[in-house]
Design a protein around this motif. Structure first.
Motif, PDB file in Angstrom:
ATOM      1  N   GLY A 132      -2.145   4.165 -35.280  1.00 20.76           N
ATOM      2  CA  GLY A 132      -2.648   4.740 -34.027  1.00 20.76           C
ATOM      3  C   GLY A 132      -2.585   6.247 -34.150  1.00 20.76           C
ATOM      4  N   ASP A 133      -3.204   6.919 -33.197  1.00 19.77           N
ATOM      5  CA  ASP A 133      -3.288   8.366 -33.311  1.00 19.77           C
ATOM      6  C   ASP A 133      -3.415   8.977 -31.920  1.00 19.77           C
ATOM      7  OD1 ASP A 133      -3.515  10.817 -34.712  1.00 19.77           O
ATOM      8  OD2 ASP A 133      -5.694  10.786 -34.443  1.00 19.77           O
ATOM      9  N   GLY A 134      -2.755  10.097 -31.715  1.00 25.83           N
ATOM     10  CA  GLY A 134      -2.902  10.807 -30.458  1.00 25.83           C
ATOM     11  C   GLY A 134      -1.574  11.161 -29.830  1.00 25.83           C
ATOM     12  N   SER A 135      -1.633  11.391 -28.519  1.00 30.10           N
ATOM     13  CA  SER A 135      -0.461  11.859 -27.786  1.00 30.10           C
ATOM     14  C   SER A 135       0.477  10.707 -27.443  1.00 30.10           C
ATOM     15  CB  SER A 135      -0.911  12.550 -26.489  1.00 30.10           C
ATOM     16  OG  SER A 135       0.198  12.746 -25.637  1.00 30.10           O
ATOM     17  N   ALA A 136       1.758  10.904 -27.712  1.00 30.86           N
ATOM     18  CA  ALA A 136       2.767   9.888 -27.373  1.00 30.86           C
ATOM     19  C   ALA A 136       3.037   9.829 -25.877  1.00 30.86           C
ATOM     20  CB  ALA A 136       4.066  10.186 -28.118  1.00 30.86           C
ATOM     21  N   THR A 137       2.498  10.797 -25.127  1.00 33.11           N
ATOM     22  CA  THR A 137       2.674  10.786 -23.672  1.00 33.11           C
ATOM     23  C   THR A 137       1.318  10.753 -22.957  1.00 33.11           C
ATOM     24  OG1 THR A 137       2.805  13.196 -23.680  1.00 33.11           O
ATOM     25  CG2 THR A 137       4.896  11.992 -23.721  1.00 33.11           C
ATOM     26  N   ALA A 138       0.335  10.177 -23.625  1.00 38.72           N
ATOM     27  CA  ALA A 138      -1.023  10.194 -23.072  1.00 38.72           C
ATOM     28  C   ALA A 138      -1.103   9.404 -21.776  1.00 38.72           C
ATOM     29  CB  ALA A 138      -2.000   9.606 -24.088  1.00 38.72           C
ATOM     30  N   GLN A 139      -1.907   9.894 -20.864  1.00 39.62           N
ATOM     31  CA  GLN A 139      -2.196   9.124 -19.647  1.00 39.62           C
ATOM     32  C   GLN A 139      -3.269   8.085 -19.907  1.00 39.62           C
ATOM     33  OE1 GLN A 139      -3.155  11.697 -16.350  1.00 39.62           O
ATOM     34  NE2 GLN A 139      -1.023  11.686 -15.710  1.00 39.62           N
ATOM     35  N   LEU A 140      -3.994   8.264 -20.992  1.00 45.23           N
ATOM     36  CA  LEU A 140      -5.135   7.389 -21.287  1.00 45.23           C
ATOM     37  C   LEU A 140      -5.008   6.845 -22.701  1.00 45.23           C
ATOM     38  CD1 LEU A 140      -7.967   6.240 -20.704  1.00 45.23           C
ATOM     39  CD2 LEU A 140      -8.913   8.488 -21.314  1.00 45.23           C
ATOM     40  N   VAL A 141      -5.029   5.518 -22.829  1.00 48.34           N
ATOM     41  CA  VAL A 141      -4.960   4.865 -24.137  1.00 48.34           C
ATOM     42  C   VAL A 141      -6.242   4.064 -24.353  1.00 48.34           C
ATOM     43  CG1 VAL A 141      -3.818   3.058 -25.482  1.00 48.34           C
ATOM     44  CG2 VAL A 141      -2.448   4.734 -24.251  1.00 48.34           C
ATOM     45  N   PHE A 142      -6.888   4.272 -25.491  1.00 45.70           N
ATOM     46  CA  PHE A 142      -8.044   3.463 -25.882  1.00 45.70           C
ATOM     47  C   PHE A 142      -7.569   2.416 -26.890  1.00 45.70           C
ATOM     48  CE2 PHE A 142     -10.124   7.398 -24.552  1.00 45.70           C
ATOM     49  CZ  PHE A 142     -11.229   6.928 -23.848  1.00 45.70           C
ATOM     50  N   VAL A 143      -7.981   1.179 -26.660  1.00 44.38           N
ATOM     51  CA  VAL A 143      -7.612   0.100 -27.586  1.00 44.38           C
ATOM     52  C   VAL A 143      -8.889  -0.510 -28.152  1.00 44.38           C
ATOM     53  CG1 VAL A 143      -6.417  -2.092 -27.867  1.00 44.38           C
ATOM     54  CG2 VAL A 143      -5.531  -0.400 -26.248  1.00 44.38           C
ATOM     55  N   GLY A 144      -9.023  -0.436 -29.461  1.00 45.13           N
ATOM     56  CA  GLY A 144     -10.170  -1.047 -30.134  1.00 45.13           C
ATOM     57  C   GLY A 144      -9.774  -2.357 -30.777  1.00 45.13           C
ATOM     58  N   GLU A 145     -10.629  -2.792 -31.685  1.00 46.46           N
ATOM     59  CA  GLU A 145     -10.454  -4.124 -32.280  1.00 46.46           C
ATOM     60  C   GLU A 145      -9.614  -4.067 -33.550  1.00 46.46           C
ATOM     61  OE1 GLU A 145     -14.196  -6.180 -32.580  1.00 46.46           O
ATOM     62  OE2 GLU A 145     -13.655  -6.930 -34.557  1.00 46.46           O
ATOM     63  N   GLY A 146     -10.074  -3.321 -34.522  1.00 48.38           N
ATOM     64  CA  GLY A 146      -9.357  -3.215 -35.792  1.00 48.38           C
ATOM     65  C   GLY A 146     -10.007  -2.149 -36.647  1.00 48.38           C
ATOM     66  N   PRO A 147      -9.338  -1.723 -37.704  1.00 50.96           N
ATOM     67  CA  PRO A 147      -9.899  -0.665 -38.547  1.00 50.96           C
ATOM     68  C   PRO A 147     -11.131  -1.144 -39.313  1.00 50.96           C
ATOM     69  CG  PRO A 147      -7.542  -1.043 -38.984  1.00 50.96           C
ATOM     70  CD  PRO A 147      -8.017  -2.172 -38.143  1.00 50.96           C
ATOM     71  N   GLY A 148     -12.040  -0.212 -39.558  1.00 52.79           N
ATOM     72  CA  GLY A 148     -13.166  -0.451 -40.458  1.00 52.79           C
ATOM     73  C   GLY A 148     -12.887   0.234 -41.787  1.00 52.79           C
ATOM     74  N   ALA A 149     -13.933   0.389 -42.576  1.00 55.34           N
ATOM     75  CA  ALA A 149     -13.760   0.928 -43.928  1.00 55.34           C
ATOM     76  C   ALA A 149     -13.226   2.364 -43.903  1.00 55.34           C
ATOM     77  CB  ALA A 149     -15.089   0.873 -44.674  1.00 55.34           C
ATOM     78  N   ASP A 150     -13.811   3.207 -43.055  1.00 52.15           N
ATOM     79  CA  ASP A 150     -13.370   4.606 -42.999  1.00 52.15           C
ATOM     80  C   ASP A 150     -11.922   4.718 -42.531  1.00 52.15           C
ATOM     81  OD1 ASP A 150     -15.853   5.859 -43.761  1.00 52.15           O
ATOM     82  OD2 ASP A 150     -16.634   5.263 -41.813  1.00 52.15           O
ATOM     83  N   GLU A 151     -11.602   3.906 -41.544  1.00 54.19           N
ATOM     84  CA  GLU A 151     -10.240   3.942 -40.988  1.00 54.19           C
ATOM     85  C   GLU A 151      -9.238   3.441 -42.035  1.00 54.19           C
ATOM     86  OE1 GLU A 151     -12.901   2.606 -39.467  1.00 54.19           O
ATOM     87  OE2 GLU A 151     -13.198   4.106 -37.877  1.00 54.19           O
TER      88      GLU A 151
END
Ligand code: SF4
Length: 287
Positions: free
Chosen positions: A126-145
């Motif tokens: 995962g990536d981003g702020s540990a205190t974020a007010q907003l969390v995006f949840v996707g499905e799973g990593p692709g090739a680039d990820e």
């Protein structure tokens, strides 16, 4: 032998399956069957996922939002997608006190708990702020990820970044993660056993961050968290209540790349999220 089903119903099911395939979804969960009812057209349950709702209410931590942010007087009452119907995937998952993203990452380690570890190059935590007010949840990593070890860095990721910036935020202001942390082969949808094994770590991530709003990107994330078999098009853009969090499901950016007109729907959804977070549209630069 399964009982035969009316031709009209079969046709509807086939249409719905084609629709899901258009969304890139080839894996389906089955609702817990209510007592006295059966679904002969569907295979026997391949998942223990069921509907879940908790009345748990958590205090929300606050983080600084961009200077342009100002309260927007709009409140949308949450609705619940599916009624609770028995024990769920997350029933045993009480909030862990003093949990943290580094601790969860450490617990995952060089994870081999499900078969997805066999094909991965990098685990995408995962990536981003540990205190974020907003969390995006996707499905799973692709090739680039998978190559970079970061979520949403391919074409779909660039579109997500644009969406976040259109909300007046930057990626570092939010947290982005996936249901499964290792790339499924050929970008197939994660299988139920993989989701079941990996999603408790997602749950811990969300609880550790304690966001004000969760946005599920695509049907797999929405179905995993809400534990519903309803098509995402039926509840996309509606506020849901999930474990004390406000949750919004919308289309996955990868779907938007294939179906650009759906961007308008997603933008409407994100504007509701902005209102909930007290965000206003960034001012256009005057020429
Ligand atoms: S997908 Fe999750 S459970 Fe499976 S190996 Fe990767 S980190 Fe472990």
């Amino acid at each position: 032998m399964p009982a035969s089903i009316p031709e009209s119903l079969q046709q509807k099911i086939e249409e719905r399956l084609r629709y899901y395939e258009d969304l890139g979804i080839q894996l389906f969960y089955r609702d817990r069957v209510a007592a006295g009812h059966s679904s002969p057209a569907l295979p026997q349950s391949t998942s223990r996922i069921t509907a879940e709702e908790s009345s748990l209410s958590k205090p929300k931590s606050k983080i600084a939002l961009p200077a342009s942010a100002a309260p927007v007087p709009q409140q949308v009452e949450p609705v619940v997608v599916a009624p609770p119907s028995g024990p769920s995937l997350f029933d045993a998952m009480d909030k862990v006190i003093d949990d943290s993203l580094p601790k969860i990452r450490e617990d995952l380690g060089d994870c081999t708990r499900c078969k997805l570890h066999k094909g991965r190059h990098k685990l995408v935590f995962g990536d981003g702020s540990a205190t974020a007010q907003l969390v995006f949840v996707g499905e799973g990593p692709g090739a680039d990820e998978d190559a970079q070890g970061l979520p949403f860095v391919g074409r779909a990721g660039k579109l997500l970044t644009q969406m976040i910036e259109a909300m007046g935020l930057q990626r570092k202001d939010v947290y982005i993660c996936n249901v499964v942390k290792c790339r499924p082969p050929q970008n197939r949808a994660p299988e139920p056993d993989e989701v079941e094994t990996c999603s408790p770590y997602l749950l811990r991530q969300i609880d550790a961050i304690n966001p004000k709003v969760i946005v599920c990107l695509g049907a797999v994330a929405a179905k995993t968290l809400l534990q519903t078999t309803r098509g995402i098009s039926h509840f996309r853009g509606e506020w849901q209540q999930w474990r004390g969090y406000k949750l919004m499901a919308t289309y996955h950016p990868a779907y938007l790349l294939r179906n650009p007109p759906a961007k308008a729907d997603v933008w409407k959804d994100l504007q509701k999220v902005m209102a909930e977070l007290g965000l206003q549209l960034p001012k256009k630069k005057s020429s």
